[in-house]
Enzyme design. Structure first.
Site, PDB file in Angstrom:
ATOM      1  N   THR A  43       3.677 -19.616  -4.712  1.00 11.15           N
ATOM      2  CA  THR A  43       3.397 -20.972  -4.222  1.00 11.15           C
ATOM      3  C   THR A  43       3.703 -21.994  -5.317  1.00 11.15           C
ATOM      4  OG1 THR A  43       1.656 -20.068  -2.835  1.00 11.15           O
ATOM      5  CG2 THR A  43       1.637 -22.448  -3.162  1.00 11.15           C
ATOM      6  N   TRP A  81       7.451 -22.194  -5.759  1.00 13.00           N
ATOM      7  CA  TRP A  81       8.069 -22.874  -4.621  1.00 13.00           C
ATOM      8  C   TRP A  81       8.053 -24.393  -4.835  1.00 13.00           C
ATOM      9  CZ3 TRP A  81       6.639 -26.638  -1.161  1.00 13.00           C
ATOM     10  CH2 TRP A  81       7.455 -26.794  -0.033  1.00 13.00           C
ATOM     11  N   HIS A  82       6.983 -24.892  -5.436  1.00 14.03           N
ATOM     12  CA  HIS A  82       6.853 -26.345  -5.584  1.00 14.03           C
ATOM     13  C   HIS A  82       7.803 -26.930  -6.611  1.00 14.03           C
ATOM     14  CE1 HIS A  82       3.193 -26.042  -3.147  1.00 14.03           C
ATOM     15  NE2 HIS A  82       3.432 -27.310  -2.884  1.00 14.03           N
ATOM     16  N   GLY A  83       8.258 -26.136  -7.548  1.00 16.40           N
ATOM     17  CA  GLY A  83       9.190 -26.711  -8.516  1.00 16.40           C
ATOM     18  C   GLY A  83       9.526 -25.751  -9.634  1.00 16.40           C
TER      19      GLY A  83
END
Lengths: 477, 413
Positions: free
Chosen positions: A320, A323-325
């Protein structure tokens, strides 16, 4: 293209909406129109990378057919490798290169400096979910490439979610009903979203960006006193929530206007009493995706082995974060939530009774610090900022800027805090279910709603026309 | 859905679709013309910015023109906000619009900039040229001007003080106009246009008067020994009351910023100039004639709409990259070279009659080598370098940062 722009509101949306209902005689024509409009929407912001999206549609269409015919594992592996390979190449290659260079202590590999295709994380996950669901026989294969194209590229949820699973909209693509009630619901939701984005999120961004910029140069240039650092963190927390949830509101609203029912993405997360509960109300569609396609296949929490459960949780939160950066701060952000959720599991916080207020405060404080991690450009800035929040760099406590920000943005802060809670729903329910007859109050509320929403919409357009501060944070995702 | 939500939905759709329709109908010609002017993208790079340019066109060609800006300003004013559009501008207690700055930190040491000036002095000394640095008043000074609590005003006065200290230490001459106006008891609202980022023409006239006196007294320069050119009696003045919306005001809107008075000066004595100027795109032009036909550009005084009425440009067109003014009526006067930005325009305009030739360069757009070549070619009697405190920074001090550069012609353009 972004929803909060003059181009979208006064050109794109009216044309797409009117033509869509002119084509009401044929669902196929409507779908083709929406697909073309969606590709134009994407090409407007990514005139080059629209090719990548078209490739993604065609590739996943073909792989859908392939896995439907042959359930060999290799097919699904190829699908995952290609989809995640493209995502990884564009999003994470420089992160990996920097990692390699830092290991060697010199620049062995030059960074590629590739621009990140907008929304690639969102549409890649949607496309993956389709092929996996076909493989698992949870969804029927889509034989019409145009329909699959519409699923992957449909403009309302294209750049910022919610991440819609194919099974959710499979039927809606073929047969959906749109009536005046649904359009009304969609318009109200969209109008709420645009006001939240333009009037709350953008103003909170102005506060947060100024304060974080102060700390980015280092304490030897300008000091960020304790009060100001806390205000910056709080403003960013509100900015991220309102920016993200407003986009989801607009996406869901637009979906309804075209007859689609998208899943909710935010359910008042700041009312949560534990971090686990918070994360079930925040970016719900991403959590659901990881739950369905990573956590459960790994064994989820049903495993008898506690170690395995912890491992599964760790993997999900690590992913997670990633995934965000592409950055360490995002990984730390994910692992922060992992640590607190794990802790809550051990102490069984959700079954404990009482201390309601304390539990709310606990959630807000943890989320506040998680947002500081999320917002920091680097580990150095993160350490500096957290240090500033606790006065560890001789930065002082009181700040006149704090008072100024509260005065200049007080009304926005107040609205921002108020609408973290379901105010409209509360008023409506109170008026509806009260034993007393609040006829006058009802009329007042209805008038306030109509006039207020129109004024908010009008002022949002004014801000956009003026060229007010309108940052777009999804370029990073 | 409830009935009131249905009413809102109908009104929303009617407003959006209605506004979109009326907007396109009324603005289509402007939009089409602007898009045509943009051309067709013929490379990947242009394609990437093409849609963003169209976004800008669609937003700027919106029906209602400045109405949106004014409504925004009206709401801000009603809310009593003292910062405008994410601190683009801030307001002080006198109603003067200021620049915001949370850091007020200059990225270059004051000593380094002072040393660059010293290099020029050393280089031009052998030609007999004198160099004088002019420090103009700033819009805001903490402790002197009345600001709202906590608002981050731009204030580089202490940096300018440091810079002046180094100039003194390196034996260079300067005039600090901040002191002049302080001694005369002027308020900032007397010196500055509240809605524009420049000082008033009256302030520029007063500063020119002081400059001429200072030069004649200290250098026997012969600018205005008979108190003729700087005598206000030799000028016609006319004031446009509450007509001027300056550059900051145009951003913030008339309702929020208010309007300024604008007074212009025109010599009553006979003048004859030839003025050559070149803009940043290398477009050159040349005009000859009296003051009102060369130095002044009266067209800027005639626009009806306050948004297009750029009064400050009525002198020397605001600013050009290169200016050369040859004075045919005062051929024995000193030869002056001025290194500057737009703040110096009034001084340049009022100084021109006192110079036989006045060359002016906008330093930000001229490289060090190019300037040195022009200076050695011209051999002026005096070089003035004029900046306000917030412009005493490396990007403006290109003139003596010359060691690294090799190709003159390339960097000159």
């Amino acid at each position: 293209m972004v929803f909060s722009s003059i181009t979208f509101l006064l050109y794109y949306f009216p044309i797409v909406f009117i033509v869509y209902y002119i084509l009401a005689f044929s669902r196929t024509a409507q779908n083709i129109w929406l697909l073309l409009a969606s590709l134009l929407f994407y090409a407007w912001g990514e005139p080059v990378y629209v090719v990548l999206m078209v490739f993604s549609i065609l590739f996943n269409y073909i792989m859908g057919l392939v896995v439907n015919k042959s359930k060999k594992k290799i097919n699904i592996v190829i699908t995952c490798l290609v989809n995640l390979g493209i995502l990884g190449f564009y999003k994470y290659s420089d992160f990996v290169i920097e990692l390699i260079n830092s290991v060697f202590g010199e620049t062995r590999v030059q960074p590629l400096k590739l621009p990140l295709p907008i929304g690639i994380s969102f549409y890649t996950f949607q496309a993956l979910s389709y092929v996996i669901d076909v493989y698992k026989e949870k969804a029927e294969v889509q034989k019409n490439p145009l329909n699959l194209g519409l699923y992957i590229s449909f403009f309302p949820q294209l750049v910022a979610g919610p991440i819609v699973r194919y099974t959710t909209v499979e039927k809606q693509i073929r047969e959906r009903k749109s009536d005046f009630n649904m359009i009304t619901e969609g318009i109200c939701r969209f109008a709420e979203g645009i006001a939240k984005k333009v009037l709350i999120a953008n103003n909170m961004a102005a506060v947060a960006d100024q304060i974080f910029a102060l700390s980015s140069g280092g304490d030897n240039i300008v000091k960020t006193p304790v009060m100001l650092a806390w205000l910056g963190a709080f403003a960013y927390m509100l900015q991220l929530y309102y920016d993200f949830s407003a986009y989801s509101d607009m996406a869901i609203g637009l979906g309804k206007m075209f007859g689609f029912q998208f899943p909710e993405n935010f359910r008042y997360p700041f009312m949560a009493k534990s971090i686990r509960e918070f994360m079930t109300k925040w970016h719900i569609s991403l959590a659901t995706w990881f739950n369905q396609y990573v956590y459960k296949p790994l064994g989820g929490s049903k495993s008898d082995n506690k170690d395995k459960m912890i491992r599964n949780l760790f993997i999900v939160w690590l992913l997670t974060g990633i995934w965000h950066g592409a950055g360490w701060t995002f990984i730390w952000w994910g692992l922060t939530f992992f640590a607190f959720i794990l802790l809550e599991n051990f102490i069984n916080i959700e079954k404990s009774e009482g201390h309601e207020v304390l539990r709310h405060i606990y959630v807000w404080v943890v989320v506040l610090f998680a947002m500081v991690i999320f917002r920091s450009d680097s580990g150095a800035q993160l350490i500096r900022y957290i240090g500033n929040m606790f006065g560890m760099s001789g930065n002082g406590f009181y700040s006149s800027r704090f008072v100024m920000f509260l005065k200049e943005y007080g009304i926005i802060f107040a609205s921002g805090i108020l609408f973290l809670f379901p105010v409209r729903e509360f008023i409506e329910e109170t008026l509806e279910h009260s034993k007393k007859n609040y006829r006058m109050l009802k009329i007042c509320w209805q008038t306030v709603y109509i006039v207020g929403m129109l004024l908010l919409t009008f002022f949002s357009i004014t801000v956009l026309a003026k060229g007010g501060y309108n940052p777009f944070i999804y370029f990073n995702f | 859905m409830k009935i009131y939500q249905k009413i809102f939905a109908v009104l929303f759709l009617a407003c959006i679709i209605g506004l979109a329709g009326v907007n396109f109908y009324t603005q289509r010609e402007a939009i089409i013309s602007d898009v045509k002017e943009l051309g067709v993208p013929d490379s990947k790079k242009k394609l990437e910015t093409y849609t963003a340019s169209i976004d800008s066109i669609l937003a700027s060609d919106l029906i209602g023109d400045h109405m949106w800006n004014e409504m925004y300003g009206a709401v801000y004013k009603a809310l009593g906000k003292n910062e405008e559009n994410n601190f683009s501008y801030v307001r002080d207690k006198k109603g003067i619009l200021q620049f915001a700055d949370f850091k007020n930190v200059n990225d270059t040491e004051a000593l380094e900039l002072a040393e660059r000036v010293r290099k020029l002095v050393d280089r031009t000394e052998k030609m007999g040229t004198k160099v004088i640095f002019l420090v103009y008043p700033s819009r805001f000074e903490y402790g002197v001007d009345d600001g709202y609590y906590g608002i981050p005003y731009r204030d580089f006065n202490s940096y300018a003080d440091d810079f002046i200290r180094y100039l003194r230490r390196l034996n260079m001459d300067y005039i600090d106009f901040r002191e002049l106006f302080n001694e005369m008891g002027y308020e900032k609202s007397d010196i500055m246009y509240p809605t524009d980022h420049h000082w008033k023409l009256e302030s520029g006239f007063l500063a020119t008067q002081y400059l001429a006196q200072y030069m004649d007294k200290n250098y026997n320069a012969g600018f205005d020994p008979d108190y003729f050119y700087t005598n206000p009696d030799n000028y016609i003045t006319e004031t446009y009351y509450q007509r001027y919306l300056g550059s900051i005001g145009r951003e913030a809107g008339e309702i929020y910023a208010g309007l300024d008075d604008y007074t212009y000066f025109l010599p009553t004595y006979e003048t004859q100039f030839t003025r050559m100027y070149e803009d940043n795109d290398n477009h050159k032009d040349e005009v000859s004639g009296s003051y009102s036909h060369t130095i002044m550009k009266r067209k800027y005084l005639t626009y009806e709409d306050s948004y297009s009425r750029e009064f400050y440009n009525s002198y020397l067109g605001g600013i050009y990259r290169i200016e050369r003014i040859v004075n045919h009526s005062n051929t024995e006067a000193p030869r002056v070279l001025f290194l500057r930005d737009s703040y110096s325009t009034p001084i340049g305009a009022f100084l021109a009659p006192m110079c036989s030739r006045l060359d002016m360069y906008w330093t930000q757009f001229c490289s060090g080598n190019y300037l040195i070549e022009r200076i050695e070619d011209f051999e002026p009697d005096y070089i003035f370098i004029g900046f306000a405190p917030d412009k005493i920074q490396s990007s403006e001090f290109t003139f003596f940062d010359i060691e690294e550069e090799t190709d003159d012609e390339e960097v000159a353009s």
